[in-house]
Design an enzyme around this catalytic site. Sequence first.
Site, PDB file in Angstrom:
ATOM      1  N   GLY A   1     -10.780  61.380  -5.492  1.00 57.80           N
ATOM      2  CA  GLY A   1     -11.902  60.771  -6.202  1.00 57.80           C
ATOM      3  C   GLY A   1     -11.876  61.124  -7.683  1.00 57.80           C
ATOM      4  O   GLY A   1     -10.997  61.870  -8.144  1.00 57.80           O
ATOM      5  N   ASP A   2     -12.791  60.537  -8.436  1.00 56.70           N
ATOM      6  CA  ASP A   2     -12.907  60.790  -9.882  1.00 56.70           C
ATOM      7  C   ASP A   2     -11.650  60.423 -10.657  1.00 56.70           C
ATOM      8  O   ASP A   2     -11.356  61.018 -11.695  1.00 56.70           O
ATOM      9  CB  ASP A   2     -13.258  62.272 -10.163  1.00 56.70           C
ATOM     10  CG  ASP A   2     -14.483  62.725  -9.419  1.00 56.70           C
ATOM     11  OD1 ASP A   2     -15.423  61.920  -9.327  1.00 56.70           O
ATOM     12  OD2 ASP A   2     -14.494  63.867  -8.931  1.00 56.70           O
ATOM     13  N   GLU A   3     -10.911  59.446 -10.184  1.00 53.68           N
ATOM     14  CA  GLU A   3      -9.656  59.077 -10.854  1.00 53.68           C
ATOM     15  C   GLU A   3      -9.887  58.187 -12.070  1.00 53.68           C
ATOM     16  O   GLU A   3      -8.947  57.909 -12.824  1.00 53.68           O
ATOM     17  CB  GLU A   3      -8.728  58.330  -9.877  1.00 53.68           C
ATOM     18  CG  GLU A   3      -8.286  59.124  -8.656  1.00 53.68           C
ATOM     19  CD  GLU A   3      -9.213  58.899  -7.457  1.00 53.68           C
ATOM     20  OE1 GLU A   3     -10.301  58.305  -7.654  1.00 53.68           O
ATOM     21  OE2 GLU A   3      -8.866  59.314  -6.350  1.00 53.68           O
TER      22      GLU A   3
ATOM     23  N   LYS B   1     -11.816  55.174 -11.628  1.00 54.30           N
ATOM     24  CA  LYS B   1     -11.843  53.812 -11.077  1.00 54.30           C
ATOM     25  C   LYS B   1     -12.889  52.948 -11.785  1.00 54.30           C
ATOM     26  O   LYS B   1     -12.692  51.753 -11.949  1.00 54.30           O
ATOM     27  CB  LYS B   1     -12.172  53.850  -9.570  1.00 54.30           C
ATOM     28  CG  LYS B   1     -11.110  54.554  -8.753  1.00 54.30           C
ATOM     29  CD  LYS B   1     -11.474  54.590  -7.285  1.00 54.30           C
ATOM     30  CE  LYS B   1     -12.671  55.460  -6.958  1.00 54.30           C
ATOM     31  NZ  LYS B   1     -12.506  56.899  -7.232  1.00 54.30           N
TER      32      LYS B   1
ATOM     33  N   LYS C   1     -13.890  52.768 -14.891  1.00 56.84           N
ATOM     34  CA  LYS C   1     -13.387  52.116 -16.099  1.00 56.84           C
ATOM     35  C   LYS C   1     -12.402  50.993 -15.743  1.00 56.84           C
ATOM     36  O   LYS C   1     -12.438  49.909 -16.320  1.00 56.84           O
ATOM     37  CB  LYS C   1     -12.689  53.146 -16.983  1.00 56.84           C
ATOM     38  CG  LYS C   1     -12.018  52.470 -18.145  1.00 56.84           C
ATOM     39  CD  LYS C   1     -11.023  53.279 -18.865  1.00 56.84           C
ATOM     40  CE  LYS C   1     -10.122  52.342 -19.644  1.00 56.84           C
ATOM     41  NZ  LYS C   1      -9.408  52.998 -20.700  1.00 56.84           N
TER      42      LYS C   1
ATOM     43  N   ALA D   1     -20.837  58.314  -5.088  1.00 56.04           N
ATOM     44  CA  ALA D   1     -19.903  57.839  -6.108  1.00 56.04           C
ATOM     45  C   ALA D   1     -20.589  57.847  -7.472  1.00 56.04           C
ATOM     46  O   ALA D   1     -21.809  57.750  -7.562  1.00 56.04           O
ATOM     47  CB  ALA D   1     -19.455  56.421  -5.768  1.00 56.04           C
ATOM     48  N   GLY D   2     -19.788  57.959  -8.512  1.00 53.23           N
ATOM     49  CA  GLY D   2     -20.340  57.869  -9.866  1.00 53.23           C
ATOM     50  C   GLY D   2     -19.299  57.174 -10.720  1.00 53.23           C
ATOM     51  O   GLY D   2     -18.390  57.804 -11.233  1.00 53.23           O
ATOM     52  N   HIS D   3     -19.407  55.851 -10.813  1.00 50.91           N
ATOM     53  CA  HIS D   3     -18.394  55.089 -11.541  1.00 50.91           C
ATOM     54  C   HIS D   3     -18.843  54.909 -12.993  1.00 50.91           C
ATOM     55  O   HIS D   3     -19.834  54.240 -13.276  1.00 50.91           O
ATOM     56  CB  HIS D   3     -18.117  53.765 -10.836  1.00 50.91           C
ATOM     57  CG  HIS D   3     -17.418  53.968  -9.510  1.00 50.91           C
ATOM     58  ND1 HIS D   3     -17.116  52.960  -8.644  1.00 50.91           N
ATOM     59  CD2 HIS D   3     -16.932  55.100  -8.929  1.00 50.91           C
ATOM     60  CE1 HIS D   3     -16.481  53.464  -7.580  1.00 50.91           C
ATOM     61  NE2 HIS D   3     -16.382  54.762  -7.738  1.00 50.91           N
TER      62      HIS D   3
ATOM     63  N   ARG E   1     -25.926  55.859  16.504  1.00 53.68           N
ATOM     64  CA  ARG E   1     -26.857  54.788  16.886  1.00 53.68           C
ATOM     65  C   ARG E   1     -28.329  55.147  16.685  1.00 53.68           C
ATOM     66  O   ARG E   1     -29.201  54.768  17.445  1.00 53.68           O
ATOM     67  CB  ARG E   1     -26.583  54.330  18.322  1.00 53.68           C
ATOM     68  CG  ARG E   1     -25.230  53.640  18.432  1.00 53.68           C
ATOM     69  CD  ARG E   1     -24.688  53.640  19.802  1.00 53.68           C
ATOM     70  NE  ARG E   1     -24.429  54.991  20.252  1.00 53.68           N
ATOM     71  CZ  ARG E   1     -23.847  55.289  21.412  1.00 53.68           C
ATOM     72  NH1 ARG E   1     -23.479  54.334  22.223  1.00 53.68           N
ATOM     73  NH2 ARG E   1     -23.642  56.540  21.748  1.00 53.68           N
TER      74      ARG E   1
ATOM     75  N   GLN F   1     -14.640  57.089  -4.012  1.00 52.20           N
ATOM     76  CA  GLN F   1     -13.954  58.338  -3.647  1.00 52.20           C
ATOM     77  C   GLN F   1     -12.434  58.099  -3.675  1.00 52.20           C
ATOM     78  O   GLN F   1     -11.978  57.259  -4.432  1.00 52.20           O
ATOM     79  CB  GLN F   1     -14.423  58.878  -2.295  1.00 52.20           C
ATOM     80  CG  GLN F   1     -15.859  59.396  -2.291  1.00 52.20           C
ATOM     81  CD  GLN F   1     -16.893  58.312  -2.086  1.00 52.20           C
ATOM     82  OE1 GLN F   1     -16.750  57.466  -1.229  1.00 52.20           O
ATOM     83  NE2 GLN F   1     -17.933  58.320  -2.880  1.00 52.20           N
TER      84      GLN F   1
ATOM     85  N   GLY G   1     -22.549  66.799 -11.834  1.00 52.45           N
ATOM     86  CA  GLY G   1     -22.354  67.657 -13.004  1.00 52.45           C
ATOM     87  C   GLY G   1     -21.533  68.912 -12.711  1.00 52.45           C
ATOM     88  O   GLY G   1     -21.307  69.747 -13.588  1.00 52.45           O
TER      89      GLY G   1
ATOM     90  N   ASP H   1      -3.590  61.018 -21.786  1.00 50.29           N
ATOM     91  CA  ASP H   1      -3.793  61.705 -23.069  1.00 50.29           C
ATOM     92  C   ASP H   1      -4.210  63.163 -22.906  1.00 50.29           C
ATOM     93  O   ASP H   1      -4.006  63.974 -23.805  1.00 50.29           O
ATOM     94  CB  ASP H   1      -4.830  60.952 -23.916  1.00 50.29           C
ATOM     95  CG  ASP H   1      -6.128  60.746 -23.165  1.00 50.29           C
ATOM     96  OD1 ASP H   1      -6.112  60.016 -22.149  1.00 50.29           O
ATOM     97  OD2 ASP H   1      -7.155  61.330 -23.560  1.00 50.29           O
TER      98      ASP H   1
ATOM     99  N   SER I   1      -4.275  54.232 -18.585  1.00 48.41           N
ATOM    100  CA  SER I   1      -5.531  54.312 -19.319  1.00 48.41           C
ATOM    101  C   SER I   1      -5.380  55.491 -20.274  1.00 48.41           C
ATOM    102  O   SER I   1      -4.953  56.571 -19.877  1.00 48.41           O
ATOM    103  CB  SER I   1      -6.674  54.531 -18.332  1.00 48.41           C
ATOM    104  OG  SER I   1      -7.806  54.982 -19.027  1.00 48.41           O
TER     105      SER I   1
HETATM  106  P1  IMP Z   1     -20.257  63.696   0.369  1.00 52.02           P
HETATM  107  O1  IMP Z   1     -19.531  62.411   0.214  1.00 52.02           O
HETATM  108  O2  IMP Z   1     -21.425  63.840  -0.552  1.00 52.02           O
HETATM  109  O3  IMP Z   1     -20.609  63.969   1.807  1.00 52.02           O
HETATM  110  O4  IMP Z   1     -19.252  64.885  -0.042  1.00 52.02           O
HETATM  111  C1  IMP Z   1     -18.086  65.178   0.720  1.00 52.02           C
HETATM  112  C2  IMP Z   1     -16.935  65.580  -0.208  1.00 52.02           C
HETATM  113  O5  IMP Z   1     -16.511  64.453  -0.963  1.00 52.02           O
HETATM  114  C3  IMP Z   1     -17.300  66.659  -1.230  1.00 52.02           C
HETATM  115  O6  IMP Z   1     -16.162  67.451  -1.476  1.00 52.02           O
HETATM  116  C4  IMP Z   1     -17.631  65.858  -2.469  1.00 52.02           C
HETATM  117  O7  IMP Z   1     -17.462  66.600  -3.650  1.00 52.02           O
HETATM  118  C5  IMP Z   1     -16.615  64.741  -2.360  1.00 52.02           C
HETATM  119  N1  IMP Z   1     -17.027  63.509  -3.021  1.00 52.02           N
HETATM  120  C6  IMP Z   1     -17.919  62.608  -2.582  1.00 52.02           C
HETATM  121  N2  IMP Z   1     -18.024  61.588  -3.445  1.00 52.02           N
HETATM  122  C7  IMP Z   1     -17.168  61.838  -4.434  1.00 52.02           C
HETATM  123  C8  IMP Z   1     -16.790  61.115  -5.607  1.00 52.02           C
HETATM  124  O8  IMP Z   1     -17.278  60.019  -5.895  1.00 52.02           O
HETATM  125  N3  IMP Z   1     -15.854  61.711  -6.397  1.00 52.02           N
HETATM  126  C9  IMP Z   1     -15.280  62.894  -6.055  1.00 52.02           C
HETATM  127  N4  IMP Z   1     -15.588  63.583  -4.986  1.00 52.02           N
HETATM  128  C10 IMP Z   1     -16.516  63.059  -4.172  1.00 52.02           C
END
Ligand code: IMP
Length: 433
Positions: free
Chosen positions: A13-15, A17, A19, A40-42, A141, A220, A300, A331, A411
Amino acid sequence: MERKLVILGAQWGDEGKGKIVDLLSEGYDLVVRYQGGSNAGHTVIANGQKLILHLLPTGILHPHVKGVIAQGMVVDPEVLLQEIEELERKGIDLRGRLIISERAHLVLPYHKVLDRLFERSKGIGTTLRGIGPAYMFKVGRKGIRLSDLRNPVRLRDQIEEGIDFVKNLCEKVFEEPFELSADQVFDSLLSSYERIRCYVGDASGEILSCGGRILFEGAQGTMLDVDMGTYPFVTSSNSSSLGLANGTGVSPKFFADAYFLGVAKAYTTRVGGGPFPTELTGKEGERLRDLGGEYGSTTGRPRRCGWLDLVALKYAKEVNQLDGFIITKLDVLDTFEEIKVCVAYDIEGERIYSVPASLTDLERAKPVYETLPGWKESTKGISDPARLPQRARDYISFIEDFTGAPVIMLSTGPKREEYLWLREMPTSRASCS
Ligand code: IMP
């Protein structure tokens, strides 16, 4: 541009995506998120403004794009409303452009309570957004779907059942007080629903009937996939290409002619617990964190940083059947004298060239490195391939040779315009293998 493009995270995750999806969405008509939720935090930086989208498909920032929140996502109505309202304040109108699957499950306040409790005993390092428990309820369920909000009488019973279950666990197993009431959850849910009901509809139908170009936006990364990742240190959805069919509600046949791109950083990061063979815990790790600004966009938290793990990247190529890679944050490596890449794992003296399924093996895996010379020149913001230093090119070639997949794009900074194409996207999957 491909008619169907799938963008997936190829690491933990956090690659970057957000952008990439924002950038490529320009050429698409429909952008679909299909798994995960507000974990997720895009991040998108456009026109001098930074936006972090947790639930809405990133492509929706383009006025011509329709966005879909498909059935495989778990939707926190409060976060969704906040996001919609933030975009409205910025003058971005979503009416007629957003479809939320009526089959998508909800993340409710008691899922977040459970997430916190489980974290206390298990320590996965989740985002505490209630994601795991919401998927647990779905598979068990006991979940509530958006379509259930149309029947308040039944909904009240469903909430009560969920509340009773969590309250019992909370008080009897974890010996914690439980404060939420079914009335509170019910009232707040119905009031959110009033604002989002105009967007709820048939998401799979929208995808199937789309005559234009469709971009599927993974969240992710492959190594966090509940089946293919570093289980149990994973998220609770299929964040690799395995999640596409069940996440969209569309047959795997539909994706046969899609083009699959994996996004990877030029190094590796992960947040939360779990094995990370190339992690750098000392000064070099701190240097990568500082240079790359490696702090979670959702929580954060400082990200763990390390060298590029090519074993994991090749695994991601195979799991997802990637047609190519997009490499981000090149970079960040600009000032390094030497750059290491992991080409195998050493597990108790044995060389391993793939990601082992066993957590015990992964935890014992020591990286076997090859060292490449750094380019010691700025690549920040360059958009002309001719300006790419030879050693940076060599680094990219090394990735391509090792993984067997071409690097299509780089990028070179967080802004929309900071990228360069290294190759054209082939017009069909068959021509790029
Ligand atoms: P959860 O998805 O909140 O249950 O977290 C499970 C694992 O996935 C943890 O290690 C989180 O830090 C990681 N994780 C979940 N969403 C992201 C993401 O968008 N970027 C990076 N790591 C993530």
